[in-house]
Structures are given as C-alpha cells and as structure tokens.
Scaffold this motif. Sequence first.
Motif, mmCIF file in Angstrom:
data_model
loop_
_atom_site.group_PDB
_atom_site.id
_atom_site.type_symbol
_atom_site.label_atom_id
_atom_site.label_comp_id
_atom_site.label_asym_id
_atom_site.label_seq_id
_atom_site.Cartn_x
_atom_site.Cartn_y
_atom_site.Cartn_z
ATOM 1 N N VAL A 343 0.876 -1.169 0.000
ATOM 2 C CA VAL A 343 0.000 0.000 0.000
ATOM 3 C C VAL A 343 0.916 1.223 0.000
ATOM 4 N N GLU A 344 0.831 2.035 -1.057
ATOM 5 C CA GLU A 344 1.684 3.214 -1.169
ATOM 6 C C GLU A 344 0.908 4.458 -0.765
ATOM 7 N N ASP A 345 1.555 5.300 0.017
ATOM 8 C CA ASP A 345 0.918 6.528 0.511
ATOM 9 C C ASP A 345 1.901 7.674 0.290
ATOM 10 N N TRP A 346 1.791 8.333 -0.859
ATOM 11 C CA TRP A 346 2.744 9.383 -1.220
ATOM 12 C C TRP A 346 2.272 10.737 -0.710
ATOM 13 N N ILE A 347 3.171 11.418 -0.007
ATOM 14 C CA ILE A 347 2.891 12.749 0.528
ATOM 15 C C ILE A 347 3.005 13.778 -0.597
ATOM 16 N N ASP A 348 4.050 13.624 -1.415
ATOM 17 C CA ASP A 348 4.223 14.418 -2.631
ATOM 18 C C ASP A 348 5.094 13.578 -3.565
ATOM 19 N N SER A 349 5.636 14.177 -4.610
ATOM 20 C CA SER A 349 6.376 13.389 -5.598
ATOM 21 C C SER A 349 7.693 12.848 -5.057
ATOM 22 N N GLU A 350 8.185 13.422 -3.958
ATOM 23 C CA GLU A 350 9.495 13.024 -3.446
ATOM 24 C C GLU A 350 9.432 12.255 -2.132
ATOM 25 N N ARG A 351 8.305 12.288 -1.444
ATOM 26 C CA ARG A 351 8.234 11.704 -0.103
ATOM 27 C C ARG A 351 7.015 10.802 0.015
ATOM 28 N N GLY A 352 7.244 9.636 0.617
ATOM 29 C CA GLY A 352 6.108 8.753 0.779
ATOM 30 C C GLY A 352 6.408 7.578 1.686
ATOM 31 N N VAL A 353 5.358 6.805 1.961
ATOM 32 C CA VAL A 353 5.435 5.635 2.829
ATOM 33 C C VAL A 353 4.862 4.448 2.059
ATOM 34 N N VAL A 354 5.546 3.318 2.157
ATOM 35 C CA VAL A 354 5.032 2.083 1.569
ATOM 36 C C VAL A 354 4.857 1.065 2.692
ATOM 37 N N PHE A 355 3.666 0.498 2.777
ATOM 38 C CA PHE A 355 3.373 -0.551 3.763
ATOM 39 C C PHE A 355 3.391 -1.900 3.043
ATOM 40 N N TYR A 356 4.012 -2.892 3.650
ATOM 41 C CA TYR A 356 4.095 -4.236 3.089
ATOM 42 C C TYR A 356 3.211 -5.156 3.926
ATOM 43 N N VAL A 363 3.701 -6.076 7.792
ATOM 44 C CA VAL A 363 4.934 -6.691 8.305
ATOM 45 C C VAL A 363 6.165 -5.829 8.035
ATOM 46 N N GLY A 364 5.988 -4.746 7.239
ATOM 47 C CA GLY A 364 7.121 -3.882 6.947
ATOM 48 C C GLY A 364 6.656 -2.496 6.551
ATOM 49 N N VAL A 365 7.510 -1.501 6.837
ATOM 50 C CA VAL A 365 7.204 -0.110 6.488
ATOM 51 C C VAL A 365 8.451 0.518 5.873
ATOM 52 N N LEU A 366 8.302 1.078 4.680
ATOM 53 C CA LEU A 366 9.369 1.815 4.014
ATOM 54 C C LEU A 366 9.079 3.301 4.103
ATOM 55 N N LEU A 367 10.064 4.067 4.562
ATOM 56 C CA LEU A 367 9.947 5.529 4.672
ATOM 57 C C LEU A 367 10.876 6.140 3.624
ATOM 58 N N TRP A 368 10.302 6.725 2.583
ATOM 59 C CA TRP A 368 11.086 7.263 1.457
ATOM 60 C C TRP A 368 11.188 8.775 1.625
ATOM 61 N N ASN A 369 12.372 9.239 2.020
ATOM 62 C CA ASN A 369 12.588 10.668 2.293
ATOM 63 C C ASN A 369 11.637 11.202 3.363
ATOM 64 N N VAL A 370 11.211 10.353 4.262
ATOM 65 C CA VAL A 370 10.348 10.756 5.372
ATOM 66 C C VAL A 370 11.170 10.639 6.654
ATOM 67 N N GLU A 371 11.368 11.770 7.324
ATOM 68 C CA GLU A 371 12.234 11.789 8.504
ATOM 69 C C GLU A 371 11.422 11.676 9.788
ATOM 70 N N ASP A 372 12.113 11.231 10.829
ATOM 71 C CA ASP A 372 11.555 11.210 12.192
ATOM 72 C C ASP A 372 10.243 10.441 12.283
ATOM 73 N N LEU A 392 -4.442 2.678 6.669
ATOM 74 C CA LEU A 392 -3.033 3.009 6.490
ATOM 75 C C LEU A 392 -2.787 4.383 5.878
ATOM 76 N N ALA A 393 -3.616 4.799 4.940
ATOM 77 C CA ALA A 393 -3.397 6.082 4.262
ATOM 78 C C ALA A 393 -3.417 7.226 5.291
ATOM 79 N N GLY A 394 -2.369 8.034 5.240
ATOM 80 C CA GLY A 394 -2.282 9.186 6.148
ATOM 81 C C GLY A 394 -1.835 8.863 7.561
ATOM 82 N N ARG A 395 -1.555 7.585 7.815
ATOM 83 C CA ARG A 395 -1.222 7.201 9.186
ATOM 84 C C ARG A 395 0.162 7.691 9.610
ATOM 85 N N ILE A 396 1.085 7.739 8.649
ATOM 86 C CA ILE A 396 2.436 8.249 8.926
ATOM 87 C C ILE A 396 2.662 9.476 8.057
ATOM 88 N N ARG A 397 3.018 10.578 8.695
ATOM 89 C CA ARG A 397 3.259 11.821 7.950
ATOM 90 C C ARG A 397 4.576 12.434 8.372
#
Length: 397
Positions: A343-356, A363-372, A392-397
């Motif tokens: 499940v992909e949750d993109w904040i903008d074109s450069e930052r986003g979260v992927v849930f596996y 079972v896994g969370v990828l943070l792409w250019n998402v800090e803290d 999941l959508a919007g859960r991590i910002r």
Amino acid sequence: MTTTHFDYLIVGGGMVADTAARGIREIDADGTIGILSDDVDEPYTRPALSKKLWTDDEFTWEKVPLGTADDTGADIRLRTHATAIRPDAHEVDAEGGTFSYAKLLIATGGTPVALPVDDRSHGERALTFRTAEDYRRLRALAGELDRIVVVGGGYIGSELAAALVQNGVDTVLVHTGAVLGDAVFPAALAERFEKLFRDAGVEIVAGSKVSGGEADADGARLELENGDEVRADAVVSGLGIEVATELAESAGLRVDDGVHVDAQLRTSADDVYAAGDVASYPDRLLGRRRVEHVDNANEQGRAAGRNLAGAAEPYTYTPYYYSAVFGIRYEAVGTLDSSLETVEDWIDSERGVVFYLDDGRVVGVLLWNVEDARDAAREVLAAADTLTRDDLAGRIR
C-alpha cells in the motif's frame, strides 16, 4: 601455552564489540574486557565506508574510529583469529593463545561473499567490501583507475556504485533483478530508483549473474550466465555476507539462521551471549529474525553488554535500517519484499510511505525521504493485528 583471563570476552571487533564494551561499563566500571578481532583496525563506524566517506568532504577519516579502548579500557587484540570456543571450560582458543572468561559475547558478524573469479591479482583488482581496509583499497583504486564494476544490487552494491560514480569513476553495476531494487520496492518506485543511477552515469547490466571470470594486475573480466562478458579495470563484490556461525556450531551452540538467542541474548550455553549480524533473536514486534544493520548492532550490542554485566534485561527494541544515495534517504522497519501486497501513501512526488502486507497484516514499512517517523512505523507494526488496508493512508506523515 599461556592463558589470559578476562571477566568479559568479546569475539569479534566490529560495532557490536564497541557498544557491548560501553554497555558493560554502564553496569561494571572495573571488570576486565577483552576483544578478539580479525581486523587490522580497532572498532570503527562501518556505514561511513560506503556512504559519507565518499560523499561528504567534512566527514574525514579521523571520524571513523570509535575510540573503544580509550573510552572503556578494553584490551583489543587485533589480527587475532578465534579458532574454538569451549563453553564448558569457559575458554576460547585463538591464534596466539588461549583466553578464559567469566562471560562471553559472540559478535563474529559475517564474511563478505566473494565472486567466482580466478583472482591472480591477489585481491588488488577483485575486491570484497566489508572492512576499513577494503575501503582504503577501493578508494585508492578509484583514484587510479578509469572503470570499476560493482556486482550486487542490494544496499551495499547500490551504495558503492553511487559512491564510485560520484567520485568520477566510470561505473558499471551488475545485478540479477530486472530493475534495480525490484526485489524490495514496488515496481514504479524501483524504476525511479534505477533512474537515479542511470541519470548519474552508472551503466546498469540487469538480469545478470556472474558465473566466472578472472582478474590480474591489468584488470578484470567477468563472465555472465547468459554468455556475455563485462570488462573493467577492477571489480568489487557487494553481494552481502555469509553469517559467521562456524565457531558457535563447533562449540555445540544452537544455530538456525544465526546463533539462536533468547530475549536476553543468551545462547544455548551458560554464560555465552550473541549479538549483531550473527544473532537470531525474538523481536517483540516481528518474531524471530536476524538483522544485518548498524542500528541493530548498536542497540543489541549495548543490551548484550549490559546483560553480560548482570542487567538481565530483555532486548525489546525493533531496529531499522537505512540507505542514502544521490540525495535520497530511505529507512525501513520490518520486512521489505516486493512480492508482498503493498500500500503506497505518497505525501508528494518526493516523499512517501510504503506498507508491506502479508495475508493482510502489515509486516514492513518503508519511509522514502520521510524523517523522524521510525517510531510511527513501529507503532503501525505493533498494531498490525487491528489495522486494515483502509487504516493506512495518512497514518504516517
């Protein structure tokens, strides 16, 4: 043969040894600490070898050593290879003597996977990459040679390819996937990831496994399984490690994808603990696993050190890992496997979260250019049994 006694003996001289010695000192100010290391350097910060030392002019070599001996009083024996552990006798045999202990920590990590190449250059033109000495050799070659091949599309291979091309080396990256990163990233993100490398000038040879070849003083020739050849002035393997469990197995310890430890990092033998890349431990959120990353080495090493000194504390931390190439940084907690539902949750074109998700459960969370957001990712994994896709959508910002 003389026997040297230490209250705390650590086999392995990496980052786990450093943090374990510091953990011991949090509890016991005076107990003697011995570290047996295969390395030629005292413990150092390993991630810098494939990251900052290549790309950050302000991160200079003197920032690499960790100062273990000065800070903890540990007696570090370099170039000292342990050959046997005898738990009943509380002894370790090594080249150069026998060491007895009250408590032992196995922190042997792993050995880098070498290429199936006939190396007549004796490691001068066909390198593995794990140690500070490997970094110094590759750095020297990068300054002397025009063209270097990196083999392996995982995080070490990709970091090395990025490091070399950003230092003016004509760089080739050979990997087995169809697209760089496609084993871990969703398809569109893998395409974006590979484009970073192509745009920087890396030549990518995809879908290819090295089956043979040779290296000599003049360069390297790689044979690929499809019959193609790749030639360069040198080749470096970024294929990961083989876990160094031989000592533990020979000592009769329980080994199953690493040295099996309990929540306090104790092995199946009395007074013997294991931590870091080599340890299979029960993760509080994710179940039994083995983690080959610096965050685990630091946190688990400290926990093991404290427990060696009597703290008797469970290791409840769930580590993360990260990589940084071409100005992007990604972090991950848990399992990243592109064959899982994502499940992909993109904040903008450069930052986003992927849930596996495995069978509908995160079972896994990828943070792409998402800090803290690592703690937020851990909270998602902790609540995985109660979350649905729609949560999941919007859960991590």
